[in-house]
Motif scaffolding. Structure first.
Motif, mmCIF file in Angstrom:
data_model
loop_
_atom_site.group_PDB
_atom_site.id
_atom_site.type_symbol
_atom_site.label_atom_id
_atom_site.label_comp_id
_atom_site.label_asym_id
_atom_site.label_seq_id
_atom_site.Cartn_x
_atom_site.Cartn_y
_atom_site.Cartn_z
ATOM 1 N N ALA A 106 -113.920 -48.081 -32.951
ATOM 2 C CA ALA A 106 -113.179 -48.557 -34.274
ATOM 3 C C ALA A 106 -112.283 -47.579 -34.612
ATOM 4 N N VAL A 107 -113.114 -46.527 -34.963
ATOM 5 C CA VAL A 107 -112.208 -45.063 -35.433
ATOM 6 C C VAL A 107 -111.263 -44.593 -34.543
ATOM 7 N N ARG A 108 -111.528 -44.691 -33.421
ATOM 8 C CA ARG A 108 -110.491 -44.180 -32.242
ATOM 9 C C ARG A 108 -109.274 -44.924 -32.378
ATOM 10 N N ALA A 109 -109.530 -46.250 -32.574
ATOM 11 C CA ALA A 109 -108.487 -47.280 -32.524
ATOM 12 C C ALA A 109 -107.523 -47.090 -33.886
ATOM 13 N N ALA A 110 -108.205 -47.021 -34.916
ATOM 14 C CA ALA A 110 -107.456 -46.986 -36.240
ATOM 15 C C ALA A 110 -107.234 -45.593 -36.845
ATOM 16 N N HIS A 111 -107.694 -44.639 -36.131
ATOM 17 C CA HIS A 111 -107.280 -43.183 -36.599
ATOM 18 C C HIS A 111 -107.492 -42.225 -35.385
ATOM 19 N N PRO A 112 -106.553 -42.196 -34.599
ATOM 20 C CA PRO A 112 -106.430 -41.432 -33.405
ATOM 21 C C PRO A 112 -106.458 -39.892 -33.736
ATOM 22 N N GLU A 113 -105.929 -39.724 -34.927
ATOM 23 C CA GLU A 113 -105.624 -38.184 -35.387
ATOM 24 C C GLU A 113 -107.393 -37.781 -35.685
ATOM 25 N N VAL A 114 -108.196 -38.397 -35.684
ATOM 26 C CA VAL A 114 -109.600 -38.009 -36.076
ATOM 27 C C VAL A 114 -110.347 -37.664 -34.537
#
Length: 271
Positions: free
Chosen positions: A36-44
């Motif tokens: 979920a984080v990789r999809a929503a916040h690829p900058e993280v």
């Protein structure tokens, strides 16, 4: 730097509030946090772990960040706009400052966390080369560390883990000559997650950490005092003692008694 486990929704809400690059170390979440984080916040930068390492995740995150200073937050907290940069400026201006503890405002009402009042009123002698009251403890979700200092003392360890992991690190920083200070002009917002363990479980975990920290760092008479305080704390204290037992051998293998001046501060805070 954020360490998290099974708080996907909290992360998705808090990550956009961070003003600096984020390293997220995921403690083997089972709620699809990583995807979920990789999809929503690829900058993280996401570092997925295959098991829950507790606070050690922060140590791994600091190594991955590779920056001179690292700010800790939890999945339900974030630094106020502009205050992370302000905190770094303060750290640069005070070269002995190994850890800066920020003011914490809780919830939408922005109520001051009571621990901040305690830190502001620290009975420890104020040190002229530090920007605020001297400390021997802090709240991990609202701390800025100097990577050099953090790494030199080993970061968070595999014995104490979580919760209550801050004391051992604070004591080792002080023993190594680094300063810790509360700076109330720097703010962190904390909106406690609804996905939290019961308070009784958390209190037992804190007592476990206190016992293990004492075994690792206190002189024997102070270890005895901590054991007595745990026993007198009722059910959470007894549960903490029981929880500490399996980790006693590891604690003793890592035992290194603190210098007298640091223990004097510990005793002052306990009196």
């Amino acid at each position: 730097m954020v360490a998290s486990r099974n708080r996907r929704d909290d992360l998705l809400a808090s990550l956009p509030r961070h003003e600096a690059p984020v390293v997220l170390v995921d403690n083997a979440s089972t709620d699809d946090t990583v995807a979920a984080v990789r999809a929503a916040h690829p900058e993280v930068t996401v570092v997925p772990l295959d098991r829950n390492t507790g606070a050690v995740a922060r140590t791994l995150g600091v190594a991955r960040a590779g920056t001179p200073f690292v700010a800790f937050t939890d999945d339900d907290s974030w630094w106020a706009p502009g205050d992370l940069a302000r905190g770094v400026e303060i750290m640069r201006a005070h070269p002995r400052l190994g850890l800066l503890a920020a003011r914490i405002l809780v919830g939408p009402a922005e109520e001051l966390d009571p621990v901040c009042t305690e830190m502001a009123d620290s009975p420890l002698a104020s040190e002229p080369d530090l920007p605020g009251p001297s400390l021997l403890g802090f709240v991990a979700c609202a701390a800025l560390v100097r990577t050099e200092a953090f790494t030199a003392v080993g970061g968070f360890d595999r014995v104490v883990r979580f919760p209550g992991e801050e004391e051992r690190l604070a004591l080792d920083l002080a023993a190594a000559g680094w300063g810790l200070a509360y700076v109330d002009e720097v703010t962190v917002h904390h909106h406690p997650s609804t996905h939290r363990e019961p308070s009784t479980t958390r209190q037992a975990g804190i007592w476990r950490s206190r016992v293990l920290t004492a075994l690792m760092r206190y002189p024997l008479r102070d270890v005895a005092g901590q054991l007595v305080r745990s026993a007198r704390a009722g059910r959470p204290g007894w549960r903490g003692l029981a929880g500490a037992v399996p980790r006693v051998p590891a604690a003793l293998r890592n035992r290194r008694v603190l210098p007298q001046h640091v223990m004097a501060g510990v005793r002052e805070l306990a009196s």
